[in-house]
Structure formats: structure tokens, C-alpha cells
Design a protein around this motif. Sequence first.
Motif, PDB file in Angstrom:
ATOM      1  N   TYR A  54      12.975 110.372  43.759  1.00  0.00           N
ATOM      2  CA  TYR A  54      11.871 109.455  43.153  1.00  0.00           C
ATOM      3  C   TYR A  54      10.947 109.853  42.556  1.00  0.00           C
ATOM      4  O   TYR A  54      10.245 110.861  43.107  1.00  0.00           O
ATOM      5  N   ILE A  89      17.378 108.857  47.942  1.00  0.00           N
ATOM      6  CA  ILE A  89      17.159 108.726  46.216  1.00  0.00           C
ATOM      7  C   ILE A  89      15.920 109.668  46.056  1.00  0.00           C
ATOM      8  O   ILE A  89      14.682 109.593  46.487  1.00  0.00           O
ATOM      9  N   MET A 108      16.099 104.392  51.462  1.00  0.00           N
ATOM     10  CA  MET A 108      16.231 102.950  51.510  1.00  0.00           C
ATOM     11  C   MET A 108      17.351 102.491  52.484  1.00  0.00           C
ATOM     12  O   MET A 108      18.369 103.312  52.722  1.00  0.00           O
ATOM     13  N   LYS A 140      12.895 100.051  50.821  1.00  0.00           N
ATOM     14  CA  LYS A 140      12.444 101.156  51.043  1.00  0.00           C
ATOM     15  C   LYS A 140      11.467 101.426  52.563  1.00  0.00           C
ATOM     16  O   LYS A 140      10.973 100.509  52.781  1.00  0.00           O
ATOM     17  N   ARG A 158      13.089 105.660  37.981  1.00  0.00           N
ATOM     18  CA  ARG A 158      13.083 104.850  39.190  1.00  0.00           C
ATOM     19  C   ARG A 158      14.511 103.883  39.121  1.00  0.00           C
ATOM     20  O   ARG A 158      14.232 102.937  40.145  1.00  0.00           O
ATOM     21  N   GLU A 197      17.255  98.384  45.453  1.00  0.00           N
ATOM     22  CA  GLU A 197      16.477  97.026  45.846  1.00  0.00           C
ATOM     23  C   GLU A 197      17.150  96.071  45.618  1.00  0.00           C
ATOM     24  O   GLU A 197      17.361  95.056  46.168  1.00  0.00           O
ATOM     25  N   ALA A 257      16.385 103.512  42.569  1.00  0.00           N
ATOM     26  CA  ALA A 257      15.603 102.751  43.692  1.00  0.00           C
ATOM     27  C   ALA A 257      15.674 101.246  43.362  1.00  0.00           C
ATOM     28  O   ALA A 257      15.992 100.339  44.092  1.00  0.00           O
ATOM     29  N   GLU A 301       9.096 107.886  52.700  1.00  0.00           N
ATOM     30  CA  GLU A 301       9.248 108.585  51.386  1.00  0.00           C
ATOM     31  C   GLU A 301       8.672 109.986  51.659  1.00  0.00           C
ATOM     32  O   GLU A 301       7.746 110.344  52.630  1.00  0.00           O
TER      33      GLU A 301
END
Length: 189
Positions: free
Chosen positions: A124, A122, A167, A147, A134, A141, A137, A150
Amino acid sequence: MSNVEIRIANTDDAEDILKIYEYYVKNTAITFEYDVPAEDEFKERMANTLKKYPYFVAVLYGKIIGYAYAGPFVGRAAYDWSAEMTIYIAKDEKKHGIGRKLCETLESNLSKMGVINLYACIGYPEIEDEYLTRNSAEFHEHMGFTKVGEFHKCGYKFQRWYNMIWMEKIIGKHESEQKAIRCFSEIEY
């Protein structure tokens, strides 16, 4: 949206799916692709996905308003039980539960195939802007993903640097002797 039908996509859907994707390529950093693929290239992408993995469309009153598909997480045999998923919703159809329906359908079918680990890559932003928020994400979630990593300033689009996150959601049981996964065409949808 109770009137939304989720069905298996086919390459005849490419034109309608590409119209959805075009908006994201041209106007967002949700995809790091710069140019909208040609329809023939997009059909080839779809056909390659469908050789092993599921590809679904969300249809409302005969119009495709979203799509979702999975693909290999990494192209090595030991990763066969892991898949990466992608979901796009028509820009005017967000926040109506279509993403949830597509995600649940995709997840259910991947689980039947024997996939255990489900991943999403994703875009970000460090700071949300007009090209990237966001929301993706947050959606993942909400769907049970966490997550797990990164990468910083790895995507450059619209003269801005964006991060990318991974994720993960575990959708099956890890066994010491794991059964081989099956192709999507081998399971009952």
C-alpha cells in the motif's frame, strides 16, 4: 468474461503461472519479492499449498490469465479457521472481472472447508507511483473486505518504502464449539 473457466491448478501449470507472477516481481511493488523464483521452487510452493488449501487458475481459450490461492494466516492451531488469500491477474487482462471470479471461487471453497476469517496482505503506497497503486486495496474493498491494520514503511523495493495493509472478510459464522476445518481435497469443488 463468460468464456473464462476457473479450474483447480496443478504443478504442471507452474510455468504459465510464473509468467504472470514474473511481471509483478520485476515491475511492481505489489509483491515485495525481489527475484523471480525458479520454476522448481514455484512448483514446490504450489504443491505445499495444495496439501491443504485451494489453488485455482483462470483460463481463457486455453491460456492461463490469472490465479488465486489461499494459505495459512499464521502457523498456529488456533488460527486454523483463518486463511490468507492471494490473487494475480495477467497484466493485460485486468478489469475484465477475472479477479472477481477467482475471488468468489476461492471464497466459496474456503467456506466449504470451514474457514471463517479471510485475510489479504496488500502492498500500500502512501503516494501512488508507477510501481504501486491502491487498486488491490480498492478491489478487496469492493469484494467486501475491510482494512484492519497498516504497517508503515515496512517494504523496501525500487529504492522506495511502502506500507502494507491487512484486509479482512468474515465468510462464516463463529461458534463457541467450532468444527475443525477440512483440507481442500476433502470437499467437493
